[in-house]
Design an enzyme around this catalytic site. Structure first.
Site, PDB file in Angstrom:
ATOM      1  N   GLU A 205      69.309 -14.077   6.197  1.00 28.92           N
ATOM      2  CA  GLU A 205      68.336 -13.021   6.479  1.00 28.92           C
ATOM      3  C   GLU A 205      67.611 -13.222   7.803  1.00 28.92           C
ATOM      4  O   GLU A 205      66.594 -12.579   8.064  1.00 28.92           O
ATOM      5  CB  GLU A 205      67.350 -12.909   5.311  1.00 28.92           C
ATOM      6  CG  GLU A 205      68.066 -12.509   4.025  1.00 28.92           C
ATOM      7  CD  GLU A 205      67.148 -12.345   2.836  1.00 28.92           C
ATOM      8  OE1 GLU A 205      65.935 -12.592   2.980  1.00 28.92           O
ATOM      9  OE2 GLU A 205      67.637 -11.951   1.764  1.00 28.92           O
ATOM     10  N   LYS A 337      65.202  -2.830  -5.236  1.00 25.06           N
ATOM     11  CA  LYS A 337      66.481  -2.989  -4.536  1.00 25.06           C
ATOM     12  C   LYS A 337      67.417  -1.890  -5.040  1.00 25.06           C
ATOM     13  O   LYS A 337      67.789  -1.880  -6.219  1.00 25.06           O
ATOM     14  CB  LYS A 337      67.085  -4.373  -4.807  1.00 25.06           C
ATOM     15  CG  LYS A 337      66.322  -5.517  -4.153  1.00 25.06           C
ATOM     16  CD  LYS A 337      66.898  -6.863  -4.560  1.00 25.06           C
ATOM     17  CE  LYS A 337      66.274  -8.000  -3.772  1.00 25.06           C
ATOM     18  NZ  LYS A 337      66.717  -9.335  -4.274  1.00 25.06           N
TER      19      LYS A 337
END
Length: 427
Positions: A205, A337
């Site tokens: 990330e 999500k």
């Protein structure tokens, strides 16, 4: 009517070099919408099922040709002729077509790609930016970013068990300035890590993956970087943790290899509480394992008044599971999500449920991302107030931040950056 006249699915690669699904939807006006779905590394066991081929001779079994075939055949037949502006009906059509509780037949990755692409096509057809299509004229609130600057756990190859150490620029006057705060701290942190002789390599990330001796040392590095960049920790920039505790929960204990500790839920809560007292931590995600609901209750009762307690693997963007958590007083926030549930309609329902219950909703990326920036528009379109989309490096993360810059510019003077007020679940 914006009738769907063609739909095409394809296999593309995500930010980790793994296959994922992309979909194009064409309307009778000639308008086209395109969307690509993300994929997670640490996944909740109750997430909607991401359909993979399992053919070890292609992409180590991670191909998505089956999901793509479902789009190009069965799903295409079911949605051709439907009105793209009727998102809820389209998503219900997909859910009914799949016929399972966890979207395992068609694949949540196939269904979500279609759901998102249809929304993009409909927004384009209506002449509206996507965030405005989602939220109407009330969509004016920019999200406070949670920026993952140190990676551990499943996102990195280092000694840290906790998966993410984040900076949260809640003292910034605007999103643009919040992004600047984060970038400057990121670069200050890189110099500090480099000067200590540690690797400045980044994880999935975009955060750094230093081999530090303890979790507290990672926090202290970040605090040093905040100070070095000229900001005040706690006032201008707070800290957030994503423990991803399911990853180190074994035999009823939380196994912290970095510290050589094996703790029960009460002891682990005590350790987190000590850190909260010592450092400007305002958010803790997945502080307990997804199945340790007793542990979650202990954590929420202990820290839920002063810290945002976020359920990710715990709730998996599922309203049924989330409602159970709300009823039991577990956590005070939910991570959203889109690929955990598989359609936009269900995603929006979960965000709305959070708001009604006084929980915050944090819109989130996955560790395997693409250049698709839909979650940026969702964050603004739903007035969620918070977004979690990685560090200040890697173009798959920047795609979301840059889209948010464009949205703030488009909103002009009516754009609102909530700062600390985004944490309305705290007293």
């Amino acid at each position: 009517m914006s009738a769907i006249v063609d739909i095409v699915g394809r296999e593309i690669l995500d930010s980790r070099g793994n296959p994922t699904v992309e979909c194009d939807v064409l309307l009778e006006s000639g308008t086209m919408g395109r969307a690509a779905v993300p994929s997670g590394a640490s996944t909740g066991s109750r997430e909607a099922i991401e359909l993979r081929d399992g053919d070890k001779t292609r992409y180590l079994g991670k191909g998505v040709l089956k999901a793509v075939e479902h789009i190009n055949t069965e799903i295409s037949e079911a949605v051709l002729g439907l009105d793209a502006s009727e998102q809820a009906f389209l998503d219900k059509t997909l859910i009914d077509l799949d016929g399972t509780d966890n979207k395992s037949r068609l694949g949540a990755n196939a269904m979500l790609a279609v759901s998102m692409a249809v929304a993009r096509a409909a927004a384009e057809e209506s002449g509206l930016p996507l965030y405005r299509y989602f939220g109407g004229m009330g969509a004016v609130q920019m999200p406070v970013p949670m920026m993952n600057v140190v990676n551990g756990g499943a996102h990195a190859n280092n000694s840290l068990d906790i998966q993410e150490f984040m900076i949260i620029p809640l003292g910034a006057p605007s999103f643009r300035e919040a992004l600047r705060y984060g970038a400057e701290v990121f670069h200050a942190l890189k110099k500090i890590i480099h000067d200590k002789g540690m690797s400045t390599a980044v994880g999935d990330e975009g955060g750094f993956t230093p081999s530090v001796a303890s979790h507290e040392e990672a926090i202290q590095l970040i605090l040093q970087a905040i100070d070095s960049a000229g900001y005040t920790a706690g006032e201008q920039i707070a800290i957030g943790l994503d423990c991803a505790a399911s990853e180190f929960y074994k035999d009823g204990k939380y196994q912290l290899g970095a510290e050589g500790l094996s703790l029960n839920a009460q002891e682990w809560t005590d350790m987190l509480a000590t850190w909260v007292d010592k450092y400007p931590i305002i958010s803790i995600e997945d502080g307990m394992a997804e199945n340790d609901w007793d542990g979650w209750k202990i954590l929420t009762d202990r820290l839920g008044q002063q810290v945002q307690i976020v359920g990710d693997d715990l709730f998996v963007t599922n309203t049924k599971i989330f409602k159970e958590g709300i009823d039991k007083g577990i956590a005070n926030s939910i991570l959203i999500k889109i690929n955990q549930i598989g359609t936009l309609t269900e995603t929006f329902a979960c965000i709305e449920m959070a708001k009604r219950a006084g929980y915050t909703a944090v819109i989130s990326h996955r560790s395997g991302e693409t250049e698709d920036s839909t979650i940026a528009d969702i964050a603004v379109g739903t007035n969620a107030g918070q977004i979690k989309t990685g560090s200040l490096s890697r173009s798959d993360r920047m795609a979301k931040y840059n889209q948010l810059l464009r949205i703030e510019e488009d909103l002009g003077e009516i754009a609102f950056y909530p700062g600390r007020a985004a944490f309305y679940n705290l007293r």
